[in-house]
Design a protein around this motif. Structure first.
Motif, PDB file in Angstrom:
ATOM      1  N   GLU A 130       0.837  -1.214   0.000  1.00  0.00           N
ATOM      2  CA  GLU A 130       0.000   0.000   0.000  1.00  0.00           C
ATOM      3  C   GLU A 130       0.866   1.257   0.000  1.00  0.00           C
ATOM      4  OE1 GLU A 130      -3.803  -1.852   2.498  1.00  0.00           O
ATOM      5  OE2 GLU A 130      -2.517  -0.346   3.451  1.00  0.00           O
ATOM      6  N   ILE A 131       1.921   1.233   0.790  1.00  0.00           N
ATOM      7  CA  ILE A 131       2.826   2.401   0.823  1.00  0.00           C
ATOM      8  C   ILE A 131       3.464   2.591  -0.552  1.00  0.00           C
ATOM      9  CG2 ILE A 131       4.918   3.376   1.860  1.00  0.00           C
ATOM     10  CD1 ILE A 131       4.271   1.732   4.386  1.00  0.00           C
TER      11      ILE A 131
ATOM     12  N   ARG B 156       2.241   1.828  -3.449  1.00  0.00           N
ATOM     13  CA  ARG B 156       1.254   2.407  -4.377  1.00  0.00           C
ATOM     14  C   ARG B 156       1.131   3.914  -4.137  1.00  0.00           C
ATOM     15  NH1 ARG B 156       1.628  -2.367  -5.147  1.00  0.00           N
ATOM     16  NH2 ARG B 156       3.461  -1.432  -6.102  1.00  0.00           N
ATOM     17  N   GLN B 157       1.159   4.310  -2.868  1.00  0.00           N
ATOM     18  CA  GLN B 157       1.066   5.734  -2.527  1.00  0.00           C
ATOM     19  C   GLN B 157       2.265   6.491  -3.095  1.00  0.00           C
ATOM     20  OE1 GLN B 157       0.500   5.614   1.794  1.00  0.00           O
ATOM     21  NE2 GLN B 157       0.161   7.818   1.716  1.00  0.00           N
TER      22      GLN B 157
ATOM     23  N   ASP C 100       2.413   9.485  -5.909  1.00  0.00           N
ATOM     24  CA  ASP C 100       2.972  10.807  -5.583  1.00  0.00           C
ATOM     25  C   ASP C 100       4.161  11.181  -6.466  1.00  0.00           C
ATOM     26  OD1 ASP C 100       1.108  10.846  -3.604  1.00  0.00           O
ATOM     27  OD2 ASP C 100       2.513  10.592  -1.936  1.00  0.00           O
TER      28      ASP C 100
ATOM     29  N   CYS D  16       9.642   8.168   5.191  1.00  0.00           N
ATOM     30  CA  CYS D  16       8.772   6.992   5.184  1.00  0.00           C
ATOM     31  C   CYS D  16       9.218   6.076   6.316  1.00  0.00           C
ATOM     32  CB  CYS D  16       8.921   6.281   3.840  1.00  0.00           C
ATOM     33  SG  CYS D  16       8.062   4.707   3.761  1.00  0.00           S
TER      34      CYS D  16
ATOM     35  N   TYR E 274       4.925   9.129   5.004  1.00  0.00           N
ATOM     36  CA  TYR E 274       4.424   7.773   4.824  1.00  0.00           C
ATOM     37  C   TYR E 274       4.698   6.982   6.099  1.00  0.00           C
ATOM     38  CZ  TYR E 274       4.941   9.392   0.044  1.00  0.00           C
ATOM     39  OH  TYR E 274       4.875  10.139  -1.100  1.00  0.00           O
TER      40      TYR E 274
END
Ligand code: PRP
Length: 181
Positions: free
Chosen positions: A22-23, A25-26, A30, A126, A143
């Motif tokens: 998920e991270i 994909r973020q 971005d 992150c 993140y």
């Protein structure tokens, strides 16, 4: 058995894998059309870095640095030293600092400040784990994998006395192992 020292599993391998995806994909959303430079702060972040970089489908370079922060017991301090600097120049690059845990914020506030002075195009942080209860220095966090309570966590890169880094999950260490309550 290492597992005998674990009181409770906080995040299983599968939960970690899903959250890392998920991270990724973020980050892809971005930084679409850009190249990113991932900087892993050794040693705790090495497993997260290895998984995250393989999940990010963007042109990407990697670098590593090491810092030590001196403090009493389990707390870091504001006195941070770079013990291994980056191999690459970060000027004009889109940098993402990859950490295993953000705790007091002492280490990261110092490190981010140093990196910003090197004139990257951008710097973001992150971290897999965030322990906001313990924060003493404010740090801008872009993140975050999971927010966790103030417990002694190990595994997936995180250690106690250099052990437990190789556990494939993240767990809470039994207090009797580190002499806590
Ligand atoms: C951890 C973590 C961060 C720092 C966070 O590293 O990787 O660098 O502590 O703590 P802070 O927010 O209180 O400054 P550690 O010193 O445990 O070293 P390691 O990564 O080699 O395990």
């Amino acid at each position: 058995m290492l597992d005998n020292d674990i009181q409770e599993i906080l995040f299983t391998e599968e939960q970690l894998k899903n959250r890392v995806a998920e991270i990724a994909r973020q980050i892809e959303a971005d930084y679409a059309g850009k190249e990113v430079m991932l900087i892993s702060v050794l040693r705790g972040s090495f497993i997260f870095m290895a998984d995250l970089c393989r999940a990010i489908r963007l042109p990407c370079t990697l670098d590593f640095m090491s810092v030590s922060s001196y403090g009493a017991g389990t707390t870091s301090s504001g006195q941070v030293q770079i013990t291994k600097d980056l191999s690459e120049d970060i000027t004009g690059r889109h940098v993402i600092v990859v950490e295993d845990i953000l705790d007091s914020g002492n280490t990261l506030s110092y490190l981010l400040n140093i990196l910003e002075h090197r004139r990257p195009a951008s710097v973001r942080l992150c971290t897999l784990l965030d322990k906001p209860e313990r924060r003493v220095k404010p740090v801008e966090l872009h993140y975050a994998g999971f927010t966790i309570p103030d417990a002694f966590v190990v595994g997936y890169g995180l250690d106690y006395a250099e052990k437990y880094r190789n556990l494939p999950y993240i767990g809470i260490l039994k207090p009797e192992v580190y002499g806590g309550k």
